[in-house]
Design a protein around this motif. Structure first.
Motif, PDB file in Angstrom:
ATOM      1  N   LEU A  45       0.812  -1.218   0.000  1.00 19.70           N
ATOM      2  CA  LEU A  45       0.000   0.000   0.000  1.00 19.70           C
ATOM      3  C   LEU A  45       0.847   1.269   0.000  1.00 19.70           C
ATOM      4  O   LEU A  45       0.301   2.376   0.086  1.00 19.70           O
ATOM      5  CB  LEU A  45      -0.939   0.015   1.215  1.00 19.70           C
ATOM      6  CG  LEU A  45      -1.944  -1.143   1.306  1.00 19.70           C
ATOM      7  CD1 LEU A  45      -2.850  -0.970   2.529  1.00 19.70           C
ATOM      8  CD2 LEU A  45      -2.780  -1.250   0.041  1.00 19.70           C
ATOM      9  N   VAL A  46       2.159   1.121  -0.086  1.00 17.53           N
ATOM     10  CA  VAL A  46       3.030   2.303  -0.095  1.00 17.53           C
ATOM     11  C   VAL A  46       2.897   3.021  -1.442  1.00 17.53           C
ATOM     12  O   VAL A  46       2.945   2.400  -2.509  1.00 17.53           O
ATOM     13  CB  VAL A  46       4.499   1.906   0.153  1.00 17.53           C
ATOM     14  CG1 VAL A  46       5.403   3.138   0.073  1.00 17.53           C
ATOM     15  CG2 VAL A  46       4.639   1.232   1.523  1.00 17.53           C
ATOM     16  N   THR A  47       2.707   4.327  -1.378  1.00 22.84           N
ATOM     17  CA  THR A  47       2.645   5.181  -2.564  1.00 22.84           C
ATOM     18  C   THR A  47       3.679   6.290  -2.403  1.00 22.84           C
ATOM     19  O   THR A  47       4.185   6.509  -1.291  1.00 22.84           O
ATOM     20  CB  THR A  47       1.256   5.822  -2.707  1.00 22.84           C
ATOM     21  OG1 THR A  47       1.042   6.717  -1.580  1.00 22.84           O
ATOM     22  CG2 THR A  47       0.152   4.771  -2.741  1.00 22.84           C
ATOM     23  N   PRO A  48       3.999   7.017  -3.472  1.00 28.24           N
ATOM     24  CA  PRO A  48       4.909   8.156  -3.306  1.00 28.24           C
ATOM     25  C   PRO A  48       4.397   9.155  -2.275  1.00 28.24           C
ATOM     26  O   PRO A  48       5.176   9.709  -1.492  1.00 28.24           O
ATOM     27  CB  PRO A  48       4.962   8.775  -4.706  1.00 28.24           C
ATOM     28  CG  PRO A  48       4.651   7.642  -5.632  1.00 28.24           C
ATOM     29  CD  PRO A  48       3.662   6.794  -4.895  1.00 28.24           C
ATOM     30  N   GLU A  49       3.069   9.338  -2.237  1.00 30.47           N
ATOM     31  CA  GLU A  49       2.482  10.315  -1.317  1.00 30.47           C
ATOM     32  C   GLU A  49       2.603   9.871   0.138  1.00 30.47           C
ATOM     33  O   GLU A  49       3.046  10.644   0.999  1.00 30.47           O
ATOM     34  CB  GLU A  49       1.004  10.549  -1.674  1.00 30.47           C
ATOM     35  CG  GLU A  49       0.774  11.221  -3.015  1.00 30.47           C
ATOM     36  CD  GLU A  49       1.004  10.293  -4.206  1.00 30.47           C
ATOM     37  OE1 GLU A  49       1.269  10.822  -5.313  1.00 30.47           O
ATOM     38  OE2 GLU A  49       0.929   9.047  -4.024  1.00 30.47           O
ATOM     39  N   ASN A  50       2.219   8.629   0.431  1.00 28.93           N
ATOM     40  CA  ASN A  50       2.280   8.250   1.844  1.00 28.93           C
ATOM     41  C   ASN A  50       3.708   7.963   2.292  1.00 28.93           C
ATOM     42  O   ASN A  50       4.034   8.094   3.484  1.00 28.93           O
ATOM     43  CB  ASN A  50       1.308   7.122   2.198  1.00 28.93           C
ATOM     44  CG  ASN A  50       1.533   5.818   1.475  1.00 28.93           C
ATOM     45  OD1 ASN A  50       2.657   5.497   1.074  1.00 28.93           O
ATOM     46  ND2 ASN A  50       0.457   5.040   1.306  1.00 28.93           N
ATOM     47  N   ALA A  51       4.598   7.605   1.373  1.00 29.00           N
ATOM     48  CA  ALA A  51       6.011   7.479   1.753  1.00 29.00           C
ATOM     49  C   ALA A  51       6.565   8.829   2.186  1.00 29.00           C
ATOM     50  O   ALA A  51       7.293   8.931   3.182  1.00 29.00           O
ATOM     51  CB  ALA A  51       6.823   6.916   0.586  1.00 29.00           C
ATOM     52  N   ALA A  52       6.200   9.884   1.454  1.00 28.88           N
ATOM     53  CA  ALA A  52       6.637  11.229   1.832  1.00 28.88           C
ATOM     54  C   ALA A  52       6.037  11.635   3.168  1.00 28.88           C
ATOM     55  O   ALA A  52       6.701  12.292   3.988  1.00 28.88           O
ATOM     56  CB  ALA A  52       6.238  12.229   0.743  1.00 28.88           C
ATOM     57  N   ARG A  53       4.797  11.227   3.427  1.00 28.44           N
ATOM     58  CA  ARG A  53       4.159  11.566   4.704  1.00 28.44           C
ATOM     59  C   ARG A  53       4.806  10.796   5.863  1.00 28.44           C
ATOM     60  O   ARG A  53       4.907  11.314   6.975  1.00 28.44           O
ATOM     61  CB  ARG A  53       2.657  11.277   4.639  1.00 28.44           C
ATOM     62  CG  ARG A  53       1.911  12.186   3.673  1.00 28.44           C
ATOM     63  CD  ARG A  53       0.421  11.974   3.750  1.00 28.44           C
ATOM     64  NE  ARG A  53      -0.132  12.516   4.991  1.00 28.44           N
ATOM     65  CZ  ARG A  53      -1.410  12.391   5.346  1.00 28.44           C
ATOM     66  NH1 ARG A  53      -2.251  11.708   4.563  1.00 28.44           N
ATOM     67  NH2 ARG A  53      -1.848  12.912   6.480  1.00 28.44           N
ATOM     68  N   MET A  54       5.244   9.572   5.617  1.00 30.38           N
ATOM     69  CA  MET A  54       5.981   8.836   6.644  1.00 30.38           C
ATOM     70  C   MET A  54       7.245   9.596   7.027  1.00 30.38           C
ATOM     71  O   MET A  54       7.550   9.765   8.225  1.00 30.38           O
ATOM     72  CB  MET A  54       6.369   7.445   6.139  1.00 30.38           C
ATOM     73  CG  MET A  54       5.243   6.464   5.957  1.00 30.38           C
ATOM     74  SD  MET A  54       5.935   4.876   5.383  1.00 30.38           S
ATOM     75  CE  MET A  54       4.603   4.292   4.345  1.00 30.38           C
ATOM     76  N   ALA A  55       7.973  10.034   6.020  1.00 27.11           N
ATOM     77  CA  ALA A  55       9.202  10.788   6.287  1.00 27.11           C
ATOM     78  C   ALA A  55       8.888  12.068   7.036  1.00 27.11           C
ATOM     79  O   ALA A  55       9.569  12.424   8.008  1.00 27.11           O
ATOM     80  CB  ALA A  55       9.924  11.087   4.976  1.00 27.11           C
TER      81      ALA A  55
END
Length: 380
Positions: A112-122
């Motif tokens: 379920l990782v997307t570019p958007e939620n990966a950036a939000r994790m960071a």
């Protein structure tokens, strides 16, 4: 009883020394922030599905829990599940923990990782992501995870996490089905750019009970852990064995036989301190706020919806039992390595109904006599 009044927020409630490692120094909390999951892994401790599940802590309760954990210690908090990315407030929760000085990490399946939620994790301060690879190929991994495409999804998720600048580790649950693949999985972890490889030995709880025939034997267990020890000189990966307390005996035995000084990383995300940490340096919190020694040892030790976390951590009878290694029975109670290994308390409980009984998957025969000092006190 007023649990808040009886909790002393600065370190140990009995006047201990904050920062001094004891057998109740909180190092790690695994929090099942949701039980919802988009996969159907054959070994799943929680038997998680897409739910929905009732009684999950809401956002205010989740933030209060992190406040209470931070009062006990600035530990590592693993946001796990289920699949934590299915929880809408996950980034708010992670950011709050980060602001409190907790070391926030997340265990996801990668699909379920997307570019958007990966950036939000960071952006939320997630310091590391763990993604499980239980096979070195789609065929093996997907069979384990119960959904076609899980392997390719995990690899895509890893690439997006790397692009977001977040470290990641590979977790592998070792069973008879993938035992021969472990070297290839470790090679794959290196190729992908992982910082660590953590192996987990199957504990037969949840759906794991239904594949208990896939558990490796005590002899295979011992050989696997010796192989894992040998990798320390062969890879730059940080290596850690979890649900494999015997490894901490093997570390000492091998170092002694090779004339080496035993050195351990005692802090951080790959800390190697002791075998079974359940109820000592570690605890698990369920999606409904029930505290357990670990996710596999289903013994209710408190409820954060009714009690302050600090009261549970310092005063739970279950935790106090587990911190007194002299209460261990059978050969674990006699063993000279009981303070560095301790045996898997969850396996003992599943086998006997007694979390203080001897570990059922151990070949080692203790050499300690009842009147002989415990060799593990000095790390030998």
């Amino acid at each position: 009883m007023n649990h808040v009044e009886n909790h002393k927020p600065h370190g140990h409630p009995h006047g201990g020394h904050p920062g001094k490692a004891t057998n109740d120094t909180l190092r790690l909390v695994a929090w099942e922030i949701t039980r919802n999951c988009n996969l159907a892994c054959v070994h799943c401790r929680a038997s998680a599905t897409m739910g929905p599940y009732s009684g999950e802590l809401d956002t205010p309760a989740a933030l209060r829990l992190l406040d209470q954990i931070a009062e006990v210690g600035k530990c590592i908090v693993i946001l796990t599940g289920g699949e934590p990315l299915l929880r809408e407030d996950i980034f708010e929760v992670a950011a709050h923990g980060n602001e409190l000085g907790l070391r926030m990490v997340m265990a996801v399946n990668g699909t379920l990782v997307t570019p958007e939620n990966a950036a939000r994790m960071a952006g939320a301060g997630i310091q590391r992501i763990s993604i499980s690879l239980d096979g070195a190929s789609a065929e093996k991994h997907d069979a384990f995870r119960g959904v076609p495409g899980a392997f390719d999804g995990a690899l895509r998720g890893i690439e997006l996490i790397k692009q977001a600048g977040i470290d990641f580790q590979v977790n592998t649950t070792v069973t008879r089905a993938n035992l021969e693949e472990i070297p290839r999985i470790e090679d794959l972890a290196v190729q992908l750019g992982a910082v660590a490889h953590h192996i987990f030995l199957l504990v037969p709880t949840g759906r794991g009970k239904y594949i208990s025939d896939q558990a490796i034997t005590a002899e295979e267990y011992e050989r696997t852990l010796h192989w894992f020890y040998d990798q320390r000189e062969r890879t730059q990966l940080q290596l850690k064995a979890t649900c494999a307390p015997h490894y901490y005996r093997i570390l000492r035995q091998r170092a002694r036989d090779e004339g080496k000084t035993v050195t351990f990383q005692s802090h951080g995300l790959d800390a190697v301190t002791r075998g079974c940490l359940g109820g000592t340096g570690f605890c698990f919190i369920s999606h409904r706020g029930i505290v357990q020694p670990c996710g596999f040892l289903h013994v209710d030790s408190g409820d954060v919806t009714r009690q302050d976390f600090g009261d549970i951590w310092y005063r739970s009878k279950v935790f106090l039992d587990l911190r007194n290694y002299d209460k261990l029975t059978g050969k674990c109670g006699r063993c000279e390595y009981k303070r560095v290994c301790g045996g898997c308390r969850a396996r003992a409980y599943e086998a006997t109904g007694d979390y203080l009984a001897e570990e059922p998957l151990c070949l080692y025969e203790p050499r300690r006599r009842e009147n002989r000092p415990d060799a593990s006190r000095n790390g030998s």
